[in-house]
Design an enzyme around this catalytic site. Structure first.
Site, PDB file in Angstrom:
ATOM      1  N   GLU A  44     -14.773  13.700  99.735  1.00  0.00           N
ATOM      2  CA  GLU A  44     -15.502  14.365  98.674  1.00  0.00           C
ATOM      3  C   GLU A  44     -15.740  13.311  97.593  1.00  0.00           C
ATOM      4  O   GLU A  44     -14.787  12.675  97.143  1.00  0.00           O
ATOM      5  CB  GLU A  44     -14.659  15.523  98.129  1.00  0.00           C
ATOM      6  CG  GLU A  44     -15.439  16.402  97.205  1.00  0.00           C
ATOM      7  CD  GLU A  44     -14.628  17.565  96.657  1.00  0.00           C
ATOM      8  OE1 GLU A  44     -13.539  17.864  97.193  1.00  0.00           O
ATOM      9  OE2 GLU A  44     -15.095  18.163  95.672  1.00  0.00           O
ATOM     10  N   ARG A 268      -0.378  14.193 106.235  1.00  0.00           N
ATOM     11  CA  ARG A 268      -0.937  13.274 105.244  1.00  0.00           C
ATOM     12  C   ARG A 268       0.081  12.214 104.892  1.00  0.00           C
ATOM     13  O   ARG A 268       1.287  12.396 105.054  1.00  0.00           O
ATOM     14  CB  ARG A 268      -1.491  13.984 104.010  1.00  0.00           C
ATOM     15  CG  ARG A 268      -0.556  14.898 103.282  1.00  0.00           C
ATOM     16  CD  ARG A 268      -1.272  15.753 102.234  1.00  0.00           C
ATOM     17  NE  ARG A 268      -2.045  14.993 101.275  1.00  0.00           N
ATOM     18  CZ  ARG A 268      -3.351  15.216 101.034  1.00  0.00           C
ATOM     19  NH1 ARG A 268      -3.994  16.132 101.708  1.00  0.00           N
ATOM     20  NH2 ARG A 268      -3.965  14.529 100.118  1.00  0.00           N
ATOM     21  N   LYS A 278      -6.264  12.723  93.763  1.00  0.00           N
ATOM     22  CA  LYS A 278      -7.380  12.216  92.967  1.00  0.00           C
ATOM     23  C   LYS A 278      -7.377  12.822  91.572  1.00  0.00           C
ATOM     24  O   LYS A 278      -7.722  12.159  90.608  1.00  0.00           O
ATOM     25  CB  LYS A 278      -8.704  12.524  93.681  1.00  0.00           C
ATOM     26  CG  LYS A 278      -9.034  11.517  94.769  1.00  0.00           C
ATOM     27  CD  LYS A 278     -10.409  11.760  95.356  1.00  0.00           C
ATOM     28  CE  LYS A 278     -10.371  12.806  96.431  1.00  0.00           C
ATOM     29  NZ  LYS A 278     -11.635  12.975  97.145  1.00  0.00           N
TER      30      LYS A 278
END
Ligand code: ATP
Ligand code: MG
Length: 562
Positions: A44, A268, A278
Site C-alpha cells: 500500500e 510476518r 508504517k
C-alpha cells in the site's frame, strides 16, 4: 591444528530443506495445477518499505525466480486519503535496490472499472445490497463470535433499488458514510468475515492516480483477490493475519466465476529492538524523533541503506530466517551478523583514529614522507591497494597505550614495542604529560630494519595497532548509531506506556575521527572497514569540508548464529 585442517572434509553447505511454500509450488507444478508460477508484491503506497517488506519481497520475487515464474508489483491503492506518489516512487527504488525486477507495474486502481462491474454483477444476482446504516450500527449489527448478527433493515431491498442507489453513490449523490455496499451472505456465519462484509464505501477524496473520477472506493476484501485473479496470480502470499480473510477471498472468486488464484499465509517478520509498523514509523518522522524516513536508525529500507546495510546482506538474512507459519521474533543480531559476513568479504580497509594520541618518532628524518602500498582487502593481497603516508608525527588510538599496563596488554606501554600496521615496529621511549597528569604525547623510536618486505630479518611483536599521519589526516564526522529502542520485544510495551517511552537516548552519538587520505577517494560504493574498529559508510550529508561517515556495524560481536 594443521593436521585437523587437512583432514577436514571440504566445506559443503547442506542443501536447504524446502520451505512449505516451495513444497506447495513444486506439488502444483508436478500435478500440472499450474504451468508456471506468478506472484505479486502488493504494497500500500502509504509509507516507506521496511525490513518486514524486504522479507515479503525476497519471498515473492525469490519464489518466482526459483521456479522460472514472474512477479508483478501491484500497488494496493484503494485508500486515497493516505496514499502518495512519494511513496510509490520510493517503493520502486527500494525493490530495485534489493536486486529484484518486477514483470508489470500495476495498481489496484487500474481495476476500479472492472471491480465496479463485478459489484453490479453481485447486486444483480442478489448477492449485494446498499445499506444506509451508520458505521456504528453496522458494527453493532455484526454480532460477536458467539452471538449471531442482526440483519440490516435495508438488507432486502430489491435489485432495482440497489442498482439505482449504488449508481447514485458512484455519481456522488451521497456524503461520506451515508451509504455502503455490502455483500449479502450470512449474518450468522461463524466466520465474522462472512457477516455481510463491506464492498464499497463513499469517500469524496482525490486519488493519486484516478483523480476525482471516483467517490466510492472498494474495500480490501473486494479488491485483493480479484486483482490477483485478473493478473492470474497463482500463489498469492501474504502474512498470517489474513488467514481469516482467505475463505472470503475464495468466495468472491467463486461467485464471480473468475480465475482461481490461491492465498497462502506466512508469519510476518518481527525483529528485536525494532518496530515495523508504517503508522508508528510515520509518527516518529512527523514528531521529529528521527531525522526522516531514511534516518539510519530506522528499519526502513532507505534507512538501513543509508546505514550501510547491503542488499546482499538483507537477502542472506531473509534466506536464513526461512519461512514460518508461526509468528516469531527474530534476533536483530542475526541481521547484523549477515551484514558483517558480506562486508568482511568485500569491503575496502582504511585506518581511522577516533580518539587520538600523538606519537612523535624521534629518529625519523624531519619532513620525510614514506608512502606504503597497502592492500585494500587483506583477503586479496594481490588486489587493488591504496597508498598510506608514514611520517614522524602520527596519531594512534588513546586506548592503544597504557601507562601501567597489565602483563597481557600487548599494545603500546612505556619501554614496550608495537607494530604500526603495514609499517615499522616502534618503541615507546618517553611519555609526555600535561600539568594535570594526562598523557598528551609519546616519544617513540622506530626500528628501520622492521620494514615489511625490507632487508632486515622478520621480527614480530605481539601487538599491531592502526595509526594515521598527523600531517595527512583528514578530519571526518562520525555518527555512531545504536538501536533505536531499548525494549527487545516491542510488541510487549506495557499498557500504561507508549512505545516512544522506549526510545534509546544514546541511539546517536556524533564524534570526530582522523582518517588516512585514501578513505576519501574510496569509490567502492559499499561501506568500508575502519581497521580494528568497524564498518562505516559515507553519508549524503558529507561536504568537501566535512565528510560524514555512518557506523554500519561493529567489527565483531560475540553473537553466533545457530
Ligand atoms: P504495516 O503493518 O507496516 O503498515 P502492511 O502490511 O500494512 O505493513 P503493506 O504495504 O500492506 O504493509 O504490505 C505489503 C506486503 O508486505 C504485504 O503482502 C504484507 O503482508 C507484507 N508485509 C508487511 N509487513 C511485513 C512483515 N513484517 N513481515 C513480512 N511481510 C510483511
Ligand atoms: Mg496493509
Amino acid at each position: 591444528m594443521e593436521d585437523s585442517l587437512k583432514n577436514a572434509a571440504p566445506a559443503q553447505e547442506e542443501p536447504r530443506k524446502l520451505n512449505f511454500l516451495e513444497e506447495i509450488i513444486e506439488k502444483d507444478l508436478a500435478e500440472g495445477k499450474v504451468d508456471s508460477i506468478m506472484t505479486r508484491f502488493p504494497p500500500e503506497p502509504n509509507g516507506y518499505l521496511h525490513l518486514g517488506h524486504a522479507k515479503s519481497i525476497c519471498l515473492n520475487f525469490g519464489l518466482a525466480q526459483k521456479y522460472g515464474g514472474k512477479t508483478n508489483l501491484r500497488y494496493d491503492d484503494t485508500n486515497p486519503v493516505k496514499e502518495d506518489v512519494e511513496y510509490v516512487d520510493s517503493i520502486k527504488e527500494d525493490i530495485k535496490w534489493l536486486g529484484f525486477q518486477w514483470d508489470k507495474e500495476l495498481y489496484a486502481s487500474d481495476y476500479f472499472d472492472q471491480l465496479y462491474e463485478w459489484a453490479e454483477q453481485l447486486i444483480k444476482e442478489g448477492l449485494a445490497y446498499v445499506d444506509d446504516q451508520t458505521q456504528e450500527e453496522i458494527r453493532q449489527g455484526r454480532g460477536t463470535v458467539d452471538r449471531p448478527g442482526t440483519p440490516s433493515p435495508w438488507r432486502d431491498r430489491s435489485v432495482e433499488e440497489n442498482l439505482t442507489l449504488f449508481r447514485e453513490m458512484k455519481a456522488g449523490k451521497y456524503a461520506d458514510g451515508e451509504k455502503v455496499l455490502r455483500a449479502k451472505i450470512d449474518m450468522a456465519h461463524p466466520n465474522m468475515m462472512f457477516r455481510d462484509p463491506l464492498l464499497y464505501r463513499i469517500k469524496h477524496a482525490s486519488h493519486h492516480r484516478t483523480g476525482d473520477k471516483w467517490c466510492i472506493y472498494p474495500m480490501y476484501d473486494f479488491t485483493h483477490g480479484q486483482c490477483d485473479s485478473i493478473e492470474h496470480i497463482t500463489h498469492s502470499i501474504c502474512t498470517l493475519e489474513f488467514d481469516v480473510h482467505r475463505p472470503l477471498y475464495d468466495w468472491f472468486i467463486k461467485v464471480l466465476g473468475i480465475y482461481p488464484s490461491h492465498q497462502y499465509e506466512f508469519a510476518r517478520l518481527n525483529l528485536t529492538y525494532t518496530l515495523m509498523s508504517k503508522r508508528k514509523l510515520l509518527e516518529l518522522v512527523q514528531k521529529g524523533l528521527v531525522s526522516g524516513w531514511d534516518d539510519p536508525r530506522m528499519p526502513t529500507l532507505c534507512g538501513v541503506r543509508r546505514r550501510g546495510y547491503t542488499p546482499e546482506a538483507l537477502r542472506m538474512f531473509c534466506d536464513k530466517i526461512g519461512v514460518s507459519k508461526r509468528d516469531q521474533l527474530m534476533d536483530i543480531q542475526l541481521l547484523e551478523w549477515c551484514v558483517r559476513q558480506d562486508l568482511n568479504a568485500r569491503s575496502n580497509r582504511y585506518m581511522v583514529v577516533q580518539d587520538p594520541l600523538k606519537v612523535t618518532i624521534t629518529n625519523w628524518e624531519k619532513g620525510k614522507v614514506e608512502w606504503f602500498d597497502c592492500p585494500l582487502n587483506p583477503a586479496d593481497p594481490e588486489g587493488a591497494s591504496r597508498k598510506v603516508p608514514f611520517t614522524g608525527e602520527l596519531y594512534i588510538e588513546k586506548a592503544d597505550f597504557m601507562e601501567d599496563a597489565p602483563k597481557k596488554f600487548f599494545r603500546l606501554k612505556p619501554g614496550g614495542e608495537v607494530r604500526l600496521k603495514y609499517t615499522y615496529i616502534i618503541k615507546c621511549d618517553e611519555v609526555i604529560k600535561d600539568e594535570e597528569g594526562n598523557v598528551i604525547e609519546l616519544k617513540c623510536s622506530y626500528d628501520p630494519s622492521t620494514r615489511p618486505g625490507g632487508e632486515g630479518a622478520w621480527r614480530s611483536v605481539k601487538g599491531t595497532i592502526h595509526w594515521v599521519s598527523v600531517e595527512h589526516a583528514k578530519s571526518i564526522e562520525l555518527r555512531l548509531y545504536d538501536r533505536l529502542f531499548t525494549l527487545a520485544d516491542m510488541s510487549q510495551v506495557p499498557e500504561d506506556k507508549d512505545y516512544k517511552d522506549f526510545l534509546n537516548p544514546d541511539s546517536l552519538i556524533v564524534t570526530e575521527g582522523f582518517a588516512e587520505p585514501a578513505l576519501l577517494e574510496d569509490g567502492s560504493g559499499i561501506p568500508v572497514q575502519f581497521e580494528r574498529i568497524g564498518y562505516y559508510v559515507c553519508d549524503k550529508d558529507s561536504t568537501p569540508e566535512k565528510p560524514v561517515f555512518n557506523k554500519t556495524t561493529s567489527l565483531k560481536d560475540s553473537y553466533k548464529p545457530e
